[in-house]
Write an enzyme that holds these catalytic residues in place. Structure first.
Site, mmCIF file in Angstrom:
data_model
loop_
_atom_site.group_PDB
_atom_site.id
_atom_site.type_symbol
_atom_site.label_atom_id
_atom_site.label_comp_id
_atom_site.label_asym_id
_atom_site.label_seq_id
_atom_site.Cartn_x
_atom_site.Cartn_y
_atom_site.Cartn_z
ATOM 1 C CD GLN A 179 -0.991 -0.942 3.613
ATOM 2 O OE1 GLN A 179 -2.232 -0.892 3.638
ATOM 3 N NE2 GLN A 179 -0.318 -1.647 4.520
ATOM 4 N N GLY B 151 -2.979 -11.754 8.092
ATOM 5 C CA GLY B 151 -3.782 -12.255 9.215
ATOM 6 C C GLY B 151 -4.484 -13.555 8.893
ATOM 7 C CG ASP C 293 -7.176 -1.255 14.125
ATOM 8 O OD1 ASP C 293 -6.217 -0.709 14.737
ATOM 9 O OD2 ASP C 293 -7.941 -0.640 13.366
ATOM 10 C CG ASP D 75 -0.101 -4.447 10.055
ATOM 11 O OD1 ASP D 75 -0.917 -3.671 10.560
ATOM 12 O OD2 ASP D 75 0.164 -4.454 8.824
ATOM 13 C CD GLU E 253 -2.758 2.893 13.440
ATOM 14 O OE1 GLU E 253 -2.734 1.684 13.120
ATOM 15 O OE2 GLU E 253 -3.549 3.726 12.955
ATOM 16 C CG HIS F 277 -6.829 3.398 18.372
ATOM 17 N ND1 HIS F 277 -6.369 4.575 17.807
ATOM 18 C CD2 HIS F 277 -6.578 2.423 17.461
ATOM 19 C CE1 HIS F 277 -5.832 4.304 16.632
ATOM 20 N NE2 HIS F 277 -5.948 3.020 16.379
HETATM 21 N N1 SAM Z 1 -7.800 2.505 12.172
HETATM 22 C C1 SAM Z 1 -7.779 2.105 10.795
HETATM 23 C C2 SAM Z 1 -9.171 2.147 10.224
HETATM 24 O O1 SAM Z 1 -10.089 2.489 10.955
HETATM 25 O O2 SAM Z 1 -9.322 1.904 9.040
HETATM 26 C C3 SAM Z 1 -7.082 0.786 10.637
HETATM 27 C C4 SAM Z 1 -5.721 0.859 11.287
HETATM 28 S S1 SAM Z 1 -4.410 -0.054 10.765
HETATM 29 C C5 SAM Z 1 -3.348 1.123 10.079
HETATM 30 C C6 SAM Z 1 -4.899 -1.047 9.415
HETATM 31 C C7 SAM Z 1 -3.840 -2.105 9.236
HETATM 32 O O3 SAM Z 1 -4.373 -3.261 8.625
HETATM 33 C C8 SAM Z 1 -2.663 -1.666 8.343
HETATM 34 O O4 SAM Z 1 -1.503 -1.538 9.134
HETATM 35 C C9 SAM Z 1 -2.544 -2.773 7.306
HETATM 36 O O5 SAM Z 1 -1.205 -3.072 6.979
HETATM 37 C C10 SAM Z 1 -3.265 -3.917 8.016
HETATM 38 N N2 SAM Z 1 -3.776 -4.999 7.154
HETATM 39 C C11 SAM Z 1 -4.526 -4.888 6.034
HETATM 40 N N3 SAM Z 1 -4.795 -6.114 5.537
HETATM 41 C C12 SAM Z 1 -4.214 -7.024 6.377
HETATM 42 C C13 SAM Z 1 -4.128 -8.449 6.403
HETATM 43 N N4 SAM Z 1 -4.714 -9.205 5.442
HETATM 44 N N5 SAM Z 1 -3.458 -9.035 7.424
HETATM 45 C C14 SAM Z 1 -2.860 -8.276 8.394
HETATM 46 N N6 SAM Z 1 -2.886 -6.912 8.413
HETATM 47 C C15 SAM Z 1 -3.561 -6.305 7.404
#
Ligand code: SAM
Length: 293
Positions: free
Chosen positions: A36, A144, A164, A111, A91, A67
């Site tokens: 991304q 994940g 998340d 993540d 984060e 959060h």
């Molecule tokens: N607070 C945010 C929101 O409300 O949209 C989400 C926070 S966090 C930054 C989202 C995280 O999901 C990212 O760090 C991204 O790399 C992770 N992510 C996306 N797809 C994923 C997957 N298949 N497995 C693990 N992490 C994933």
């Protein structure tokens, strides 16, 4: 009074036909990882923000609303959350909030993107507040979906699972983790009184995606609770969907929540007994379509 354009103006999409113009004062990071585009910038109205593929993920000045609302209803509803699994949450703020509960013996954060975690460590100290270094925490860089499969084979069990992830309509990498098939796997990973909660984007701007996610959670859990909270930097009320194998967060009184927060010594800036009850009773925001008179 439209005086938005700063040195840089971010166009933050809310839907395909609405966006917010956000004044940016400085950009600290702008790079594409394997998964991304990552931007970390300072904005006039929200402080420092993490942006992934154009979508603000969290902002210094309003992340507590998100959060604390994502983490504490599930953690407080569970009587003794020892093992917690967080998927996403790059984060580190979700991990930070989960670790506030002294019942937690082990918090695993998975993540997919190592660069989001590393850049957050460096540029977003207020988000993680050293949670990554807590002796109870383990950070795993993996999809994940793959992690869940491995954990199931290894017979791992969790009390609370917190999803998340990036929005289901924003990034392909997160989409498979908003399905009934995935939620059934999460259910198998939970102990018999376990609780799962997921952020679910916007029911107002993406009702079909929201309803599909809701139905998927309902297909895996006997107790399902929907709640939401306004997050200024998102430009909408972000939805959460909680699936439980027994305990119901909507049954807790404000006094019970406050007592548990006190007993556990959990300090929060936004979440409280009254906030919990309010969250459980706020309706889900959807477009109100009426026939012209
Ligand atoms: N607070 C945010 C929101 O409300 O949209 C989400 C926070 S966090 C930054 C989202 C995280 O999901 C990212 O760090 C991204 O790399 C992770 N992510 C996306 N797809 C994923 C997957 N298949 N497995 C693990 N992490 C994933």
């Amino acid at each position: 009074m439209a005086r938005v354009p700063g040195p840089i103006t971010l166009v933050e999409p809310l839907s395909g036909s609405t966006a917010m113009l956000i004044k940016i004062n400085a950009i600290h990071v702008r790079k594409r990882s394997k998964y991304q585009e990552i931007i970390i910038a300072d904005t006039e109205d929200y402080g420092r923000v993490l942006i992934l593929d154009d979508y603000i993920q969290s902002s210094y000045h309003d992340e507590v609303y998100y959060h604390e609302s994502l983490v504490h209803p599930a953690m407080i509803t569970h009587p003794q959350p020892r093992d917690v699994l967080i998927i996403g949450g790059g984060e580190g703020a979700t991990l930070r909030e989960a670790l506030k509960h002294p019942t937690v013996m082990r918090a695993v954060m998975v993540d997919i993107d190592a660069e989001v975690v590393e850049l957050s460590r460096q540029y977003l100290p207020l988000m993680h507040q050293e949670a990554f270094n807590d002796s109870r925490a383990a950070v795993v860089i993996e999809n994940g979906l793959a992690y869940i499969e491995r954990a199931l084979k290894a017979g791992e069990k969790y009390d609370v699972v917190i999803l998340d992830l990036t929005d289901p309509y924003a990034s392909d990498i997160a989409k498979p983790l908003y399905t009934a098939e995935f939620y059934l796997k999460v259910r198998s990973l939970l102990r018999e009184d376990g609780i799962m909660v997921t952020q679910a984007g916007s029911s107002y701007y993406f009702p079909e995606v929201y309803d599909a996610t809701l139905n998927s959670v309902k297909s895996a859990f006997p107790v399902v609770v929907e709640y939401n909270v306004w997050v200024p930097s998102f430009g909408y009320a972000v939805n959460f969907i909680l699936g439980s194998l027994g305990h119901n967060p909507a049954a807790l009184t404000a006094e019970e929540v406050d007592r548990k927060l006190r007993e556990r010594g959990v300090s929060t800036l936004f979440y409280s007994g009254r906030t919990h009850v309010a969250l459980m009773h706020l309706p889900v925001f959807r477009k109100v379509r009426r026939k012209e008179a």
